[in-house]
Design a protein around this motif. Structure first.
Motif, short mmCIF file in Angstrom:
data_model
loop_
_atom_site.label_atom_id
_atom_site.label_comp_id
_atom_site.label_asym_id
_atom_site.label_seq_id
_atom_site.Cartn_x
_atom_site.Cartn_y
_atom_site.Cartn_z
N LEU A 197 0.87 -1.32 0.02
CA LEU A 197 0.02 0.02 -0.05
C LEU A 197 0.84 1.05 0.10
CD1 LEU A 197 -2.71 1.43 0.24
CD2 LEU A 197 -2.62 1.21 2.80
N LEU A 198 1.87 1.31 0.96
CA LEU A 198 2.73 2.52 0.92
C LEU A 198 3.39 2.64 -0.30
CD1 LEU A 198 4.10 2.03 4.53
CD2 LEU A 198 2.61 3.78 3.65
N GLU A 199 3.73 1.64 -1.24
CA GLU A 199 4.50 1.62 -2.35
C GLU A 199 3.64 2.42 -3.31
OE1 GLU A 199 8.09 -1.77 -1.86
OE2 GLU A 199 6.23 -2.27 -2.84
N SER A 200 2.35 1.93 -3.17
CA SER A 200 1.41 2.44 -4.19
C SER A 200 1.11 3.88 -3.99
CB SER A 200 0.25 1.62 -3.81
OG SER A 200 -0.55 2.11 -3.03
N LEU A 201 1.29 4.29 -2.80
CA LEU A 201 1.22 5.92 -2.48
C LEU A 201 2.54 6.54 -2.93
CD1 LEU A 201 -0.57 5.51 0.92
CD2 LEU A 201 -1.56 6.04 -1.28
N GLY A 202 3.50 5.90 -3.27
CA GLY A 202 4.55 6.49 -3.65
C GLY A 202 5.55 6.82 -2.49
N ALA A 242 0.78 8.10 22.79
CA ALA A 242 1.70 8.78 22.10
C ALA A 242 1.97 10.27 22.80
CB ALA A 242 1.46 8.74 20.76
N VAL A 243 0.98 11.01 22.94
CA VAL A 243 1.17 12.41 23.75
C VAL A 243 1.83 12.24 24.80
CG1 VAL A 243 0.05 14.48 24.42
CG2 VAL A 243 -0.61 13.39 22.05
N ALA A 244 1.21 11.36 25.69
CA ALA A 244 1.74 11.23 27.23
C ALA A 244 3.35 10.73 27.22
CB ALA A 244 1.15 9.88 28.06
N ALA A 245 3.94 10.04 26.07
CA ALA A 245 5.14 9.86 25.89
C ALA A 245 6.26 10.85 24.94
CB ALA A 245 5.36 8.52 24.98
N GLY A 246 5.42 12.00 25.01
CA GLY A 246 6.31 13.08 24.32
C GLY A 246 6.45 12.93 22.80
N ILE A 247 5.54 12.52 22.20
CA ILE A 247 5.26 12.25 20.77
C ILE A 247 4.19 13.22 20.09
CG2 ILE A 247 4.63 10.81 18.85
CD1 ILE A 247 5.71 8.32 20.34
N ASP A 248 4.43 13.87 19.52
CA ASP A 248 3.59 15.06 18.46
C ASP A 248 2.83 14.14 17.76
OD1 ASP A 248 4.54 17.08 20.27
OD2 ASP A 248 5.88 17.58 18.76
N VAL A 249 1.23 14.18 17.82
CA VAL A 249 0.64 13.40 16.86
C VAL A 249 -0.22 14.45 16.05
CG1 VAL A 249 -1.58 11.96 16.84
CG2 VAL A 249 0.05 11.56 18.47
N ASP A 250 -0.07 14.21 14.97
CA ASP A 250 -0.47 15.07 13.71
C ASP A 250 -1.83 14.61 12.97
OD1 ASP A 250 2.14 16.78 13.16
OD2 ASP A 250 2.71 14.66 13.01
N LEU A 251 -2.21 13.47 13.10
CA LEU A 251 -3.36 12.85 12.58
C LEU A 251 -3.84 11.62 13.51
CD1 LEU A 251 -4.34 12.54 8.92
CD2 LEU A 251 -4.45 10.59 10.33
N VAL A 252 -5.16 11.64 13.69
CA VAL A 252 -5.80 10.48 14.25
C VAL A 252 -6.89 9.99 12.89
CG1 VAL A 252 -7.56 9.44 15.66
CG2 VAL A 252 -5.96 11.13 16.61
N ALA A 253 -6.59 8.56 12.42
CA ALA A 253 -7.33 8.16 11.40
C ALA A 253 -8.96 8.32 11.57
CB ALA A 253 -6.93 6.70 11.08
N SER A 254 -9.45 8.80 10.47
CA SER A 254 -11.00 8.65 10.55
C SER A 254 -11.69 7.35 10.70
CB SER A 254 -11.50 9.36 9.27
OG SER A 254 -11.01 8.63 8.00
N GLU A 255 -11.02 6.39 10.21
CA GLU A 255 -11.50 5.06 10.41
C GLU A 255 -10.45 4.03 10.80
OE1 GLU A 255 -14.30 3.20 7.31
OE2 GLU A 255 -12.11 2.18 6.84
N ALA A 256 -10.77 3.19 11.79
CA ALA A 256 -9.84 2.15 12.68
C ALA A 256 -9.22 1.18 11.50
CB ALA A 256 -10.14 1.79 13.68
N THR A 257 -8.73 1.63 10.57
CA THR A 257 -7.97 0.55 9.55
C THR A 257 -6.66 1.12 9.23
OG1 THR A 257 -8.80 1.32 7.54
CG2 THR A 257 -10.42 -0.20 8.56
N PHE A 258 -5.57 0.08 9.03
CA PHE A 258 -4.44 0.51 8.51
C PHE A 258 -4.37 1.09 7.03
CE2 PHE A 258 -0.36 0.31 6.43
CZ PHE A 258 0.57 0.98 7.24
N GLU A 259 -5.40 0.92 6.28
CA GLU A 259 -5.38 1.64 5.01
C GLU A 259 -5.69 2.91 5.16
OE1 GLU A 259 -6.12 -2.67 4.41
OE2 GLU A 259 -6.73 -1.29 5.85
N THR A 260 -6.81 3.14 5.93
CA THR A 260 -7.13 4.69 6.36
C THR A 260 -6.04 5.39 6.77
OG1 THR A 260 -9.45 4.06 6.38
CG2 THR A 260 -8.82 6.14 7.42
N LEU A 261 -5.43 4.82 7.69
CA LEU A 261 -4.55 5.63 8.63
C LEU A 261 -3.19 5.88 7.45
CD1 LEU A 261 -2.58 6.13 11.22
CD2 LEU A 261 -1.83 3.90 11.38
#
Length: 264
Positions: free
Chosen positions: A22-27, A231-250
């Motif tokens: 999938l990631l390769e198909s996204l470039g 992630a935030v509690a561990a000090g990671i800045d989160v830019d996006l929460v996927a709109s659907e709980a699937t890896f494809e959407t994420l």
């Protein structure tokens, strides 16, 4: 097409292969770094429940005796038995379409799939049905307490069977060093445990602070608010929460968010 690195933490099976494709198909240039490995327990769900819930494709494969690493007799590595399970008269529930499809492929008939593919979604789909009912929850050892607590609050008699343990694979963590060196552009965390294990891998390699700094300059996407909170509690800045709980959407949404940087 854009050319940038995306860390993916899926288990090292067909899920990782699909994620890379999938990631390769996204470039993108995938950085496969499995943060989860499956250790089957050999346990089977109860067969006397009114409702039985499966929360993953792995669980579906295990109850069918078809998980990679089990032989034709359903014996897992280490000798634990994983014979095909019979749900009896239970109404079978799946957390989402991937789990439902995996069950159907193996001859089961999931009748309830929530609109929201999360523990909260399952509770919402079942809370008006389960007062006084026996509910079996079959999943990993890191399942969210939200599901059990929500069903119990709705009046259900809940039993949990741990089908498998999730552990961090030996040797994982290459992406932490890449992040520490400033070479990671995107990270896709699929659960709180992937966050925790990634940080443990960074600690093990002595690059935690530098890896966190590297992530601050990357685009970070997560599945679900609980993963984001971890992630935030561990000090990671989160830019996006996927709109659907699937890896494809994420993956798609996180890459789309990151991509404009590469078109300037």
């Amino acid at each position: 097409m854009c050319d940038f690195t995306v860390a993916v933490f899926r288990p090292d099976d067909d899920r990782l292969e699909d994620a890379v494709e999938l990631l390769e198909s996204l470039g993108a240039t995938p950085v496969p770094d499995p943060m989860l490995a499956v250790e089957p327990t050999g346990a089977s769900p109860r067969d006397d429940a009114d409702y039985t819930i499966l929360t993953s494709k792995t669980g579906a494969e295990l109850v069918a005796g078809a998980y990679p690493g089990t032989d034709s007799d359903g014996v897992a590595d280490g000798g634990a038995r994983t014979d095909r399970w019979n749900p009896g008269e239970a109404t079978l529930c799946a957390v989402g379409p991937k789990t439902a499809d995996a069950l159907r492929e193996r001859g089961y008939d999931p009748e309830i799939v929530p609109q929201e593919y999360t523990s909260s979604g399952l509770v919402a789909a079942l809370e008006d049905r389960v007062d006084g009912a026996r509910v079996e929850v079959a999943r990993s050892d890191h399942g969210s307490p939200v599901l059990l607590e929500g069903l119990e609050a709705a009046g259900a008699y809940v039993h949990e069977t741990v089908l498998y343990r999730l552990v961090r694979p030996e040797g994982s963590g290459d992406s932490t060093e890449l992040a520490a060196a400033g070479g990671l552009d995107v990270a896709c965390f699929t659960s709180s445990l992937t966050v925790t294990n990634w940080l443990e891998a960074a600690d093990e390699r002595g690059v935690r602070d530098a890896a966190l700094e590297g992530l601050s300059n990357a685009t970070v996407g997560v599945i679900g608010e609980p993963t984001g909170e971890t992630a935030v509690a561990a000090g990671i800045d989160v830019d996006l929460v996927a709109s659907e709980a699937t890896f494809e959407t994420l993956a798609t949404e996180t890459v789309e968010l990151a991509a404009p940087t590469y078109y300037e």
